[in-house]
Design an enzyme around this catalytic site. Sequence first.
Site, PDB file in Angstrom:
ATOM      1  N   ASP A 240     -37.830 -14.526  17.611  1.00  0.00           N
ATOM      2  CA  ASP A 240     -37.864 -13.541  18.148  1.00  0.00           C
ATOM      3  C   ASP A 240     -36.782 -12.367  17.686  1.00  0.00           C
ATOM      4  OD1 ASP A 240     -37.523 -11.266  20.407  1.00  0.00           O
ATOM      5  OD2 ASP A 240     -37.848 -12.580  22.034  1.00  0.00           O
TER       6      ASP A 240
ATOM      7  N   LYS B  60     -39.424  -2.585  23.540  1.00  0.00           N
ATOM      8  CA  LYS B  60     -37.853  -2.542  23.330  1.00  0.00           C
ATOM      9  C   LYS B  60     -37.937  -1.289  22.323  1.00  0.00           C
ATOM     10  CE  LYS B  60     -37.495  -5.058  26.732  1.00  0.00           C
ATOM     11  NZ  LYS B  60     -37.124  -6.666  26.315  1.00  0.00           N
TER      12      LYS B  60
HETATM   13  C1  LIG Z   1     -37.795  -7.809  26.698  1.00  0.00           C
HETATM   14  C2  LIG Z   1     -37.775  -8.998  25.969  1.00  0.00           C
HETATM   15  C3  LIG Z   1     -38.896  -9.884  25.729  1.00  0.00           C
HETATM   16  C4  LIG Z   1     -40.066  -9.740  26.802  1.00  0.00           C
HETATM   17  O1  LIG Z   1     -40.801  -8.590  26.424  1.00  0.00           O
HETATM   18  P1  LIG Z   1     -41.678  -7.951  27.555  1.00  0.00           P
HETATM   19  O2  LIG Z   1     -42.281  -6.796  26.452  1.00  0.00           O
HETATM   20  O3  LIG Z   1     -40.865  -7.149  28.565  1.00  0.00           O
HETATM   21  O4  LIG Z   1     -42.652  -8.691  28.010  1.00  0.00           O
HETATM   22  C5  LIG Z   1     -38.733 -10.841  24.814  1.00  0.00           C
HETATM   23  N1  LIG Z   1     -37.695 -11.120  24.045  1.00  0.00           N
HETATM   24  C6  LIG Z   1     -36.724 -10.266  24.157  1.00  0.00           C
HETATM   25  C7  LIG Z   1     -35.575 -10.647  23.118  1.00  0.00           C
HETATM   26  C8  LIG Z   1     -36.699  -9.256  24.833  1.00  0.00           C
HETATM   27  O5  LIG Z   1     -35.557  -8.352  25.043  1.00  0.00           O
END
Ligand SMILES: *Cc1c(COP(=O)(O)O)cnc(C)c1O
Length: 393
Positions: A184, A209
Amino acid sequence: MDFSKYKKSTASVWAGETDPFTNGAVTTPIINSVAFAYDDLDEWHKVATGKADGYIYSRNTNPTVHVLEEKIRILEKAEAATSFATGMGAISNTLFALLAPGKRVVSIKDTYGGASRLFLDFLPRYQIQATLCGTTDFDELEAEIAKGCDVLYLETPTNPTLKVVDIKRLSAAAKKVGAITVVDNTFATPINQNPLALGADLVIHSATKFLGGHSDAMGGILCGTKALVEKVFQFREINGASLQADPAYMIARGMKTLELRIERQNTSALTIARYLKAHPKVSDVFYPGLESHPGHDIAKAQMSGFGGILSFSLVGGYENVRKFLPQLQFVHLAASLGSVSTLAGPPRTTSHVELTEEQRLLLGIPESLIRYSVGIENVEDLIGDLDNALASL
Ligand SMILES: *Cc1c(COP(=O)(O)O)cnc(C)c1O
């Protein structure tokens, strides 16, 4: 046109946008068509069976969505990319597509709260074993990987304490046992870190984000080898967690300024981290760009910038957090991160709200922590704001 040979800022603007758009439009049209029509039945059949390129139905693929996928694919130097309605859509589809009863995933304790929920609650319901190791205990991680696993799932820097995980070392260990490494990369963004170049097989982004960057659209992305992305894509087509054309346009539009924003956020976050570190009312600052951060050397080796997020705890615990946060002027007290405006909040109402207090403690998340996602405001204004609020404690 092959954009992979150009710099990231050029690819952010141009990748995916080389189609001759209707009437010479100079930006991606939002194509909200559910289905795509064919005059020729044979041609339709070829596209529908994957023997020719084209669009059939927007749950599967859509021209506007494809532009966004191309941009991130190029920035992550990947063979293939696909997209999802949200970042959690990307994470859950990837895990469920790659795992099955009897399979095993090794991960770290500090993953995003939603991913933790999958490991702690949902995957075990399908007899999928999830082993969560100490996030920076690489010996423990290597030992668990060596016992045999199918997926190694990592996140770095982590949410919310900005721990740094050694992608090169752990993906090499995963390769030895034939496991797929998934990273991620939401916090770092493809501007600061490219996990595939470090040995990972798949990269995930919450495009909600930094990629979108304006807190106005949700999406998720998966990049990697053609074979693996195809496997997850086939599951997503049926699972239905597809990204729509409207948010895809918003995210692709945000991505055109990605490098500008990230460079500013990298610089401001480091300045703010240094300021907080020296402040007597701040007990701890977590930012991988600080020389004192335990993961600084690995971060220096695998990242080209340290990112726009930091976290810190205040002297006086949660009582002071409650007093301090509402006094900040240039901060939205809100979940989410990676936006043009500064966002802050404690993990128990933001990143780890999905967990119980007990689960948070188990994962070592202090209740007195503040996560601070630096926006693109002037850094002197942000520091002035923090300074005023700290002075009141
Ligand atoms: C926000 C976030 C997610 C999940 O993303 P959404 O678009 O809210 O489903 C996953 N991993 C990280 C590191 C995040 O900050």
